[in-house]
Scaffold this motif. Structure first.
Motif, PDB file in Angstrom:
ATOM      1  N   GLN A 233       0.825  -1.215   0.000  1.00  0.00           N
ATOM      2  CA  GLN A 233       0.000   0.000   0.000  1.00  0.00           C
ATOM      3  C   GLN A 233       0.852   1.254   0.000  1.00  0.00           C
ATOM      4  OE1 GLN A 233      -1.846  -1.929   3.117  1.00  0.00           O
ATOM      5  NE2 GLN A 233      -3.940  -1.501   2.475  1.00  0.00           N
ATOM      6  N   ASN A 234       0.684   2.052  -1.041  1.00  0.00           N
ATOM      7  CA  ASN A 234       1.331   3.370  -1.134  1.00  0.00           C
ATOM      8  C   ASN A 234       2.808   3.341  -0.757  1.00  0.00           C
ATOM      9  OD1 ASN A 234      -0.912   4.823  -2.029  1.00  0.00           O
ATOM     10  ND2 ASN A 234      -1.759   4.755   0.050  1.00  0.00           N
ATOM     11  N   LEU A 235       3.540   2.448  -1.377  1.00  0.00           N
ATOM     12  CA  LEU A 235       4.965   2.315  -1.078  1.00  0.00           C
ATOM     13  C   LEU A 235       5.772   3.206  -2.033  1.00  0.00           C
ATOM     14  CD1 LEU A 235       7.167   0.697   0.491  1.00  0.00           C
ATOM     15  CD2 LEU A 235       7.133  -0.934  -1.418  1.00  0.00           C
ATOM     16  N   SER A 236       6.702   3.984  -1.458  1.00  0.00           N
ATOM     17  CA  SER A 236       7.583   4.824  -2.270  1.00  0.00           C
ATOM     18  C   SER A 236       9.026   4.659  -1.813  1.00  0.00           C
ATOM     19  CB  SER A 236       7.213   6.310  -2.142  1.00  0.00           C
ATOM     20  OG  SER A 236       5.888   6.536  -2.559  1.00  0.00           O
ATOM     21  N   PHE A 237       9.937   4.480  -2.739  1.00  0.00           N
ATOM     22  CA  PHE A 237      11.372   4.450  -2.424  1.00  0.00           C
ATOM     23  C   PHE A 237      12.176   4.513  -3.723  1.00  0.00           C
ATOM     24  CE2 PHE A 237      12.506   0.200  -3.879  1.00  0.00           C
ATOM     25  CZ  PHE A 237      11.295  -0.479  -3.871  1.00  0.00           C
ATOM     26  N   SER A 238      13.477   4.805  -3.589  1.00  0.00           N
ATOM     27  CA  SER A 238      14.368   4.795  -4.752  1.00  0.00           C
ATOM     28  C   SER A 238      15.599   3.977  -4.424  1.00  0.00           C
ATOM     29  CB  SER A 238      14.819   6.214  -5.094  1.00  0.00           C
ATOM     30  OG  SER A 238      13.717   7.028  -5.329  1.00  0.00           O
ATOM     31  N   VAL A 239      16.222   3.444  -5.454  1.00  0.00           N
ATOM     32  CA  VAL A 239      17.512   2.764  -5.288  1.00  0.00           C
ATOM     33  C   VAL A 239      18.471   3.324  -6.331  1.00  0.00           C
ATOM     34  CG1 VAL A 239      18.736   0.565  -5.123  1.00  0.00           C
ATOM     35  CG2 VAL A 239      16.308   0.658  -4.532  1.00  0.00           C
ATOM     36  N   ASP A 240      19.661   3.722  -5.867  1.00  0.00           N
ATOM     37  CA  ASP A 240      20.654   4.349  -6.727  1.00  0.00           C
ATOM     38  C   ASP A 240      21.673   3.316  -7.233  1.00  0.00           C
ATOM     39  OD1 ASP A 240      21.969   6.413  -7.977  1.00  0.00           O
ATOM     40  OD2 ASP A 240      22.137   7.634  -6.154  1.00  0.00           O
ATOM     41  N   HIS A 241      22.442   3.685  -8.236  1.00  0.00           N
ATOM     42  CA  HIS A 241      23.563   2.850  -8.681  1.00  0.00           C
ATOM     43  C   HIS A 241      24.494   2.562  -7.513  1.00  0.00           C
ATOM     44  CE1 HIS A 241      22.912   3.253 -12.992  1.00  0.00           C
ATOM     45  NE2 HIS A 241      22.641   4.524 -12.796  1.00  0.00           N
ATOM     46  N   GLY A 242      25.024   1.355  -7.441  1.00  0.00           N
ATOM     47  CA  GLY A 242      26.030   1.043  -6.433  1.00  0.00           C
ATOM     48  C   GLY A 242      25.493   0.925  -5.020  1.00  0.00           C
ATOM     49  N   GLU A 243      24.174   0.839  -4.917  1.00  0.00           N
ATOM     50  CA  GLU A 243      23.552   0.776  -3.598  1.00  0.00           C
ATOM     51  C   GLU A 243      22.887  -0.592  -3.419  1.00  0.00           C
ATOM     52  OE1 GLU A 243      21.034   4.089  -1.142  1.00  0.00           O
ATOM     53  OE2 GLU A 243      20.274   3.520  -3.098  1.00  0.00           O
ATOM     54  N   THR A 244      23.008  -1.174  -2.230  1.00  0.00           N
ATOM     55  CA  THR A 244      22.334  -2.442  -1.945  1.00  0.00           C
ATOM     56  C   THR A 244      21.304  -2.211  -0.852  1.00  0.00           C
ATOM     57  OG1 THR A 244      24.342  -3.657  -2.514  1.00  0.00           O
ATOM     58  CG2 THR A 244      22.676  -4.859  -1.288  1.00  0.00           C
ATOM     59  N   VAL A 245      20.044  -2.451  -1.197  1.00  0.00           N
ATOM     60  CA  VAL A 245      18.937  -2.155  -0.295  1.00  0.00           C
ATOM     61  C   VAL A 245      18.193  -3.450   0.030  1.00  0.00           C
ATOM     62  CG1 VAL A 245      16.774  -0.876  -0.054  1.00  0.00           C
ATOM     63  CG2 VAL A 245      18.720   0.178  -1.217  1.00  0.00           C
ATOM     64  N   ALA A 246      17.957  -3.684   1.312  1.00  0.00           N
ATOM     65  CA  ALA A 246      17.241  -4.900   1.727  1.00  0.00           C
ATOM     66  C   ALA A 246      15.761  -4.605   1.899  1.00  0.00           C
ATOM     67  CB  ALA A 246      17.812  -5.401   3.050  1.00  0.00           C
TER      68      ALA A 246
END
Ligand code: ADP
Ligand code: MG
Length: 222
Positions: free
Chosen positions: A25-38
């Motif tokens: 529900q209404n999820l917002s996020f970004s992931v950049d180059h070279g970034e590891t997100v769990a």
């Protein structure tokens, strides 16, 4: 590399009286180059569904998923199947816990295929496949066989080798190490670090906390 805005997904079970299951529900996020997100959260919270939405296996109920498919930003929720295939070929790598085994195709070809699809010449692709299978301790005598009859852990290592064969600007990993022993888990951690050092943006669900802490820059809790 990835920009998710106000994303929502709910399943409607048409076979079961139209029951609705809201998952994201209404999820917002970004992931950049070279970034590891769990992506974290208890079982059934929608972690795998989120990766499938980004990979285009599930259709979003509402919201936006923008992916940088060099040189353009594409709205992944609006792509035709053929365009999505192209984005998968060049931009997105996806490693799940389970290999979709194709009968009769040898292991080596399964691992080399993503490279060949990108126009890498066959002998270079096979060399890279051999390198990865060696690194992941898949015995050479198995390389010419279909992984149909392999153990769960062997199949998973073939799957990982395939997922890391080509450079993917965006990597989606769904519990890639769940069936592996400690040594192979640490090999996979090494591949993740290598991909990050090469600039990949990585979005991952980890089977255990320790691995997550080893390689992730931050968490998104569902
Ligand atoms: N194709 C589907 N049809 C109906 N419900 C689904 C489907 N895929 C997932 N779900 C439901 O969505 C919820 C989240 O599942 P999932 O994304 O697999 O969770 P997680 O990976 O966090 O354990 C679960 O309740 C699951 O039953
Ligand atoms: Mg899951």
């Amino acid at each position: 590399m990835l920009n998710v805005e106000n994303l929502s997904k709910q399943f409607t079970l048409h076979q079961q009286g139209g029951v609705q299951i809201p998952v994201i529900q209404n999820l917002s996020f970004s992931v950049d180059h070279g970034e590891t997100v769990a992506i974290t959260g208890p079982s059934g919270r929608g972690k795998s569904s989120l990766l499938k939405l980004i990979y285009g296996s599930y259709i979003a109920t509402s919201g936006s998923i923008q992916i940088l498919h060099e040189p353009d930003w594409l709205e992944a929720t609006q792509l035709a199947p053929r365009q999505m295939m192209e984005v998968r070929n060049k931009t997105i790598g996806y490693v799940t816990q389970f290999l979709r085994v194709i009968p009769r195709i040898p292991t080596l070809d399964i691992v080399a295929e993503p490279l060949i699809n990108r126009g890498v010449n066959v002998s270079d692709a096979l060399l890279r496949a051999q390198h990865l299978l060696t690194k992941l301790n898949v015995p050479e005598k198995l390389w010419s066989l279909s992984p149909m009859t392999f153990s769960g852990g062997e199949q998973q290592r073939v799957n990982i080798a395939r997922g890391f064969a080509a450079h993917h600007p965006l990597l989606l990993l769904d519990e890639p190490t769940a069936a592996l022993d400690a040594e192979n888990r640490s090999r996979v951690m090494g591949l993740i670090r290598e991909a990050r050092a090469n600039g990949s943006a990585i979005l991952a669900v980890f089977h255990n906390e320790e691995e997550r802490h080893q390689v992730c820059d931050r968490d998104i809790a569902l």
